[in-house]
Design an enzyme around this catalytic site. Structure first.
Site, mmCIF file in Angstrom:
data_model
loop_
_atom_site.group_PDB
_atom_site.id
_atom_site.type_symbol
_atom_site.label_atom_id
_atom_site.label_comp_id
_atom_site.label_asym_id
_atom_site.label_seq_id
_atom_site.Cartn_x
_atom_site.Cartn_y
_atom_site.Cartn_z
ATOM 1 N N ASP A 79 -6.610 3.881 5.117
ATOM 2 C CA ASP A 79 -7.554 3.038 5.517
ATOM 3 C C ASP A 79 -8.757 3.973 5.405
ATOM 4 O O ASP A 79 -8.805 5.153 5.312
ATOM 5 C CB ASP A 79 -7.393 2.306 7.116
ATOM 6 C CG ASP A 79 -8.326 1.310 7.008
ATOM 7 O OD1 ASP A 79 -9.182 0.842 6.442
ATOM 8 O OD2 ASP A 79 -7.905 0.403 7.983
ATOM 9 N N TRP A 80 -10.125 3.249 5.430
ATOM 10 C CA TRP A 80 -11.317 3.970 5.300
ATOM 11 C C TRP A 80 -11.631 5.067 6.151
ATOM 12 O O TRP A 80 -12.129 4.723 7.479
ATOM 13 C CB TRP A 80 -12.431 3.096 5.002
ATOM 14 C CG TRP A 80 -12.590 2.710 3.523
ATOM 15 C CD1 TRP A 80 -13.850 2.848 2.839
ATOM 16 C CD2 TRP A 80 -11.843 2.401 2.631
ATOM 17 N NE1 TRP A 80 -13.482 2.555 1.430
ATOM 18 C CE2 TRP A 80 -12.205 2.163 1.229
ATOM 19 C CE3 TRP A 80 -10.296 2.206 2.603
ATOM 20 C CZ2 TRP A 80 -11.805 1.763 0.174
ATOM 21 C CZ3 TRP A 80 -9.564 1.710 1.447
ATOM 22 C CH2 TRP A 80 -10.438 1.617 0.397
#
EC number: 3.2.1.-
Length: 752
Positions: free
Chosen positions: A232-233
């Site tokens: 995930d970012w």
């Protein structure tokens, strides 16, 4: 190198391999141009393509994206219980990716709705892992059927927004395996998503991005996942540890490829592991080449809008319909005078906030739809779509409008400021000004239908007495207006079923004892008893149960039967009849209820469903197969799935609390046994096939005077059954030690 010859990891330098394990920028893979590896775009899209446009500062603007069809978010689409329809949504999303040159769309999100206050519940599918997996797989299969990738997320246990970047989710292995992982497992084994996105949080002390057990041991080695794992970012905090754990891709880039190079040179990363992670990225790019090579493609905007329209129709759940207040008659000659109250009717809340926020190709509100169809109605906004106090002038206008109508359609719900990615809600209640207005309107007109707009459950019981009808449409995407009109005016019967229980009070939810955690961790103390598994097992009253949804038609389910098809498998059949004069769909739900078990099991669990369309008076026979997993629980003793021998009840109904028929099936069990030792109890010895023979031998030796005789009174037997045999001496002295040694020695002979 020819265009038809794609590179492999063997063609790359160490530096090039390292570069593939990090993005090129926030929304692109890092290509190796000299080796023919392009840096394709990947972007958000659980419910529609969100291809961001750069702002003037170069930063990503979540509210500035290319137009794309916005389909109902998972909160709504999950209520369709229609995997075929969901597959069509996936196909349409892929076509829009092809037009916009997007190789991977980031979704779907199948995390469990552990608590209805979760800020991202609008984006997730259900409190039930079977339903979540068997619905969301349609998005994955649909998108990938067109040559575009998906990213199944957030792996795993991203069940809250509070402290989500670092919170340690402390979860038992059994709860993980039975509740929080099965949706991922089913989709991996059934559809092989091209990518999986790991979550921010820690699981039992280890960040998901660095969790070798999660990303390699289980995902790849046990489940057979063939794709790549991305972060995930901002979820990758140690690139070397993450790559070793099985993370192929860091997103967005931290511009630290040198860390991977140095680690590979000094032996902290094995060459074979770097090759596996880099080759995975090359394989992903090669899968997308064909679709990304299509130039000039344009998707059919109207056709996709119609898919969104049908998806919205099937997302709508009818909760209440006293006096058959719905459907309304749209014929001007026979229609009642209609008042529409609530700003949501004019300014629909069609999507959730955060990374899934997109720009729709069209937007048709309910009021727009009425105007297009020539249906007259008086409108009053009643309130503003914010969290500010009530406006008395707007309230007065709404009440006067209600007084002059035969029926009131009142649009209430949660404004975007009340729920979004990034924070959890602190109440199930809708804004107080809306509830107060409903009371005033109901006092002026008793014929009120409430139409909700919300991404997760809201409290209904406190105000339900003021409404004869209640529709729960959730968030309906860009075609919500026409879909609502179709249902409200009877062009189609509502067919949605709740994918999430609606409790009477948030404090009834079992997770509230540990929500949302403290001091950087959250204990999943409720174990497997999530949602209806808790409510139904412990007889807790709910407002509306899991699987519930009314129709304009009536149905009958009969001839429920189950046939054993294997040692631990069965087939269920039932006949469904539409007993009304209205064509409509009904969803047949199959729950498995275990008998006496060695562990605490829920009263019943959803293990099959099918949606059936029936014309008025029509009957159909449905068949649902139950595999071995339908009867199994995760045994921490065996570290495996386990089916106990015995009788199981199979329930067929239309909600978890509306069961039309129950049949029993006797299963053989899987025969698993645990090796017996001196620490096994007398009861465990007696329950084991070998152990029972040895216990019988001990009894015989006792009668013969060769060993101390075991007590035979009930009280002493109760103590013995719960006592490890190495403690027999506490009751039997030296004779107990001899019995224990005899038992262990005999077991060693029999178990060879």
């Amino acid at each position: 190198m020819s265009e038809s010859t794609y590179p492999s990891v063997k063609d790359l330098t160490l530096e090039e391999k390292a570069s593939l394990t990090s993005g090129g920028d926030s929304w692109h893979l890092q290509g190796v141009e000299s080796k023919g590896i392009p840096g394709y775009m990947i972007t958000d899209g659980p419910h529609g393509l969100r291809k961001s446009l750069a702002s003037s500062t170069g930063e990503t603007d979540l509210n500035n994206s290319v137009p794309a069809t916005y389909f109902p978010p998972a909160a709504g689409l999950s209520s369709s219980w229609n995997p075929e329809l969901i597959h069509k949504v996936g196909e349409a999303m892929a076509e829009e990716c092809i037009q916009e040159k997007v190789a991977v769309i980031l979704g779907p999100g199948v995390n469990i709705k552990r608590n209805p206050l979760g800020g991202r519940c609008f984006e997730y599918w259900s409190e039930d892992p079977y339903l979540a997996g068997h619905e969301a797989v349609g998005i994955v299969a649909g998108v990938q059927s067109k040559g575009v990738g998906t990213s199944l997320k957030h792996f795993a246990a991203n069940n809250q927004e509070t402290d989500r970047l670092r919170v340690d989710a402390r979860i038992s292995q059994r709860a993980l395996r039975e509740i929080y992982l099965p949706a991922f497992e089913h989709i991996v084994k059934t559809a092989q998503p091209w990518t999986i996105m790991c979550s921010y949080n820690r699981i039992n002390g280890v960040h998901s991005a660095q969790n070798h057990w999660l990303l390699t041991d289980m995902l790849r080695d046990e489940w057979g996942f063939e794709g790549i794992v991305m972060s995930d970012w901002g979820a990758d905090h140690d690139r070397v540890a993450s790559l070793n754990a099985g993370l192929n891709l860091e997103m967005p880039p931290s511009y630290t490829d040198d860390q991977i190079v140095y680690a590979a040179r000094d032996g902290r990363i094995a060459p074979a592991q770097l090759d596996r992670m880099a080759q995975g990225m090359i394989d992903l790019i090669n899968k997308a080449r064909a679709a990304m090579s299509i130039d000039g493609y344009r998707f059919d905007v109207d056709a996709h809008d119609e898919v969104a329209h049908q998806a919205a129709i099937e997302s709508i759940v009818l909760l209440k319909n006293d006096d058959a207040i719905l459907p309304l008659n749209a014929d001007p000659a026979a229609a009642r005078k209609i008042a529409v109250i609530g700003e949501f009717a004019r300014t629909p809340r069609y999507q959730g906030g955060g990374s899934s926020h997109i720009t729709p190709t069209k937007m048709t509100s309910f009021l727009d739809t009425l105007a297009e169809r020539g249906i007259k109605a008086d409108f009053a906004p009643g309130f503003t779509l914010d969290l500010e106090p009530a406006d008395p002038a707007l309230e007065s206008e709404a009440v006067e409008t209600a007084k002059n109508a035969d029926v009131v359609l009142m649009f209430l719900g949660l404004p975007e400021a009340a729920e979004s990615e990034g924070f959890d809600r602190d109440t199930l209640d809708m804004p107080a000004k809306q509830i107060a207005l409903l009371e005033q309107v109901a006092a002026a007109n008793q014929n009120v239908v409430v139409v909700l707009s919300n991404g997760s459950v809201v409290s209904v019981a406190p105000w339900a007495k003021n409404a004869k009808g209640i529709l729960e449409p959730w968030l309906l995407g860009q075609s919500g207006g026409p879909a609502l009109a179709d249902v409200i005016f009877g062009q189609v019967s509502p067919s949605g079923k709740l994918a999430q229980s609606i409790p009477l009070d948030i404090n009834d939810d079992p997770s509230m004892l540990n929500w949302p955690g403290e001091e950087g961790h959250v204990d999943y103390g409720e174990g497997v008893f999530v949602g209806y598994r808790y409510y139904d097992t412990y007889g807790k009253a709910v407002d509306y149960p899991f699987g519930y949804g009314l129709s304009y038609a009536t149905f009958e389910i009969a001839d429920v039967a189950a046939a054993k098809t294997g040692a631990n498998t069965a087939t269920v059949t039932a006949t469904v009849t539409n007993t009304s004069d209205v064509d409509a769909s009904e969803t047949v739900q199959v729950y498995v209820a275990p008998g006496k078990a060695d562990v605490a099991r829920p009263k019943h669990e959803l293990k099959g469903f099918t949606k059936v369309f029936l014309k008025a008076g029509e009957s159909k026979t449905v068949t649902i197969d139950l595999d071995e997993r339908a009867f199994a629980y995760w045994s921490e003793k065996y570290n495996d799935w386990h089916v106990e021998a015995g009788e199981y009840a199979i329930e067929v109904g239309v909600s978890s609390r509306d069961i039309a028929g129950t049949v029993a099936v006797a299963l053989d069990g899987d025969g698993k046994t645990q090796p017996l030792t001196e620490w096994s109890t007398c009861g465990e010895w007696e329950a084991d096939p070998f152990g029972a023979k040895i216990v019988a031998a001990v009894a015989a030796a006792g009668e013969a005077g060769e060993l101390t005789k075991l007590p035979d009174n009930a009280m002493m037997r109760m103590f013995l059954n719960s006592m490890p045999i190495n403690s027999l001496s506490t009751l039997l002295g030296e004779g107990g030690k001899k019995i224990a040694k005899f038992m262990v020695d005999e077991y060693a002979k029999l178990a060879k």
